[in-house]
Design a protein around this motif. Structure first.
Motif, PDB file in Angstrom:
ATOM      1  N   PHE A 113       3.669  -6.113  -2.444  1.00 39.23           N
ATOM      2  CA  PHE A 113       4.837  -5.245  -2.276  1.00 39.23           C
ATOM      3  C   PHE A 113       4.909  -4.695  -0.857  1.00 39.23           C
ATOM      4  O   PHE A 113       5.998  -4.571  -0.277  1.00 39.23           O
ATOM      5  N   THR A 114       3.758  -4.364  -0.303  1.00 37.89           N
ATOM      6  CA  THR A 114       3.728  -3.840   1.069  1.00 37.89           C
ATOM      7  C   THR A 114       4.195  -4.911   2.054  1.00 37.89           C
ATOM      8  O   THR A 114       4.940  -4.621   2.999  1.00 37.89           O
ATOM      9  N   SER A 115       3.761  -6.160   1.820  1.00 42.66           N
ATOM     10  CA  SER A 115       4.190  -7.273   2.681  1.00 42.66           C
ATOM     11  C   SER A 115       5.690  -7.515   2.571  1.00 42.66           C
ATOM     12  O   SER A 115       6.321  -8.011   3.514  1.00 42.66           O
ATOM     13  N   TRP A 118       8.128  -2.967   0.992  1.00 42.70           N
ATOM     14  CA  TRP A 118       8.330  -1.851   0.077  1.00 42.70           C
ATOM     15  C   TRP A 118       7.648  -0.623   0.678  1.00 42.70           C
ATOM     16  O   TRP A 118       6.499  -0.701   1.117  1.00 42.70           O
ATOM     17  N   SER A 119       8.330   0.503   0.671  1.00 45.08           N
ATOM     18  CA  SER A 119       7.722   1.727   1.181  1.00 45.08           C
ATOM     19  C   SER A 119       6.709   2.268   0.177  1.00 45.08           C
ATOM     20  O   SER A 119       6.714   1.876  -1.002  1.00 45.08           O
ATOM     21  N   ASN A 125       6.875   4.977  -7.090  1.00 48.96           N
ATOM     22  CA  ASN A 125       7.944   5.180  -8.072  1.00 48.96           C
ATOM     23  C   ASN A 125       8.020   4.033  -9.064  1.00 48.96           C
ATOM     24  O   ASN A 125       8.294   4.231 -10.260  1.00 48.96           O
ATOM     25  N   TYR A 126       7.779   2.818  -8.582  1.00 46.63           N
ATOM     26  CA  TYR A 126       7.832   1.633  -9.432  1.00 46.63           C
ATOM     27  C   TYR A 126       6.788   1.725 -10.552  1.00 46.63           C
ATOM     28  O   TYR A 126       7.097   1.526 -11.736  1.00 46.63           O
ATOM     29  N   GLY A 230      -1.404   7.503  -8.162  1.00 41.84           N
ATOM     30  CA  GLY A 230      -0.741   6.341  -7.566  1.00 41.84           C
ATOM     31  C   GLY A 230      -0.492   6.547  -6.086  1.00 41.84           C
ATOM     32  O   GLY A 230      -0.712   5.650  -5.264  1.00 41.84           O
ATOM     33  N   TRP A 231      -0.024   7.727  -5.727  1.00 44.16           N
ATOM     34  CA  TRP A 231       0.235   8.034  -4.318  1.00 44.16           C
ATOM     35  C   TRP A 231      -1.061   7.961  -3.499  1.00 44.16           C
ATOM     36  O   TRP A 231      -1.086   7.391  -2.402  1.00 44.16           O
ATOM     37  N   CYS A 232      -2.147   8.517  -4.044  1.00 40.77           N
ATOM     38  CA  CYS A 232      -3.437   8.494  -3.344  1.00 40.77           C
ATOM     39  C   CYS A 232      -3.948   7.067  -3.182  1.00 40.77           C
ATOM     40  O   CYS A 232      -4.425   6.684  -2.096  1.00 40.77           O
TER      41      CYS A 232
END
Length: 243
Positions: A113-115, A118-119, A125-126, A230-232
């Protein structure tokens, strides 16, 4: 659109993990439902008891059993509330641990997703929305089951509540200690109904509505750890990827 459509596919791909989270959600919601119901039931009984005690002069020496009864019910209510708080903390920790492990297993997906540009916010959020979908499914399952056996459910809680209340009342011999108080009082209740109030169907419905109004707290305790962990984890993976 892809963001929304891919969530069911993601649940199917991680079916075993998704099923585990779904079952944990069902278990916790069911337990919290019972705890919140006991709180609402005992608060209702306590309020009714205080109204009924208006029939007696509580300054008389013979009303000590009534004072003990009120104190016992207040203590029982406090215990129910304490149990609910502890359960909320415990499940938040359990969900946090499960989420941490789940994100470790999904690191390759997060890198993908990062590639795809995706932020961090979008990725978190996903996965949070995916967990929320599982939570909604668990909530529907538990609530439907609850409504199907609602009448028997409240009757069962009445028996549990009365059984737990009898323990602190054993030193004063339960209902027999209240019999002298009714000799010179005309009331529409007896010592038995004072200790074992009967729930009418309208009361059960009101209590059910009260519990529904309190379900937001368990839901937040289930979904908030997913977003925070998830954020961490996503932040940590992105830093490791750049290093």
């Amino acid at each position: 659109m892809f963001f929304i459509k891919s969530i069911p596919a993601n649940i199917r791909y991680y079916l075993r993990q998704s099923l585990l989270i779904y079952l944990v959600d069902c278990l916790f919601l069911g337990v919290m439902l019972i705890a919140l119901s006991l709180i609402s039931l005992e608060r209702h009984d306590l309020n009714q008891l205080k109204k009924q005690l208006a029939n007696f002069n509580t300054t008389k020496e013979g009303t000590n059993p009534l004072t003990h009864l009120v104190q016992s019910k207040e203590v029982l209510l406090g215990r129910y509330q304490f149990i609910a708080v502890v359960l909320t903390i415990v499940i938040a920790l359990v969900i946090g641990i499960l989420t941490w492990q789940a994100f470790k297993k999904m690191r390759q997906d997060i890198d993908t997703f990062t590639s795809a540009n995706w932020s961090r916010h979008t990725i978190v959020n996903y996965y949070t929305l995916t967990a929320f979908c599982l939570l909604i499914s668990a909530s529907v399952t538990v609530i439907l089951g609850w409504l199907l056996v609602n009448s028997y459910y409240w009757r069962g809680l009445e028996l549990i509540n009365q059984q737990w209340l009898q323990k602190p009342l054993r030193p004063i011999q339960g209902p027999r200690a209240f019999q002298p108080l009714f000799k010179n009082h005309l009331t529409d209740f007896s010592s038995h109904s004072l200790l074992n109030p009967i729930l009418h169907e309208s009361t059960k419905q009101n209590l059910t509505n009260q519990v529904f109004a309190q379900l937001w707290a368990p839901v937040i305790s289930l979904i908030a750890p997913v977003y925070i962990i998830g954020w961490c984890q996503v932040t940590r993976f992105r830093k490791m990827r750049k290093a």
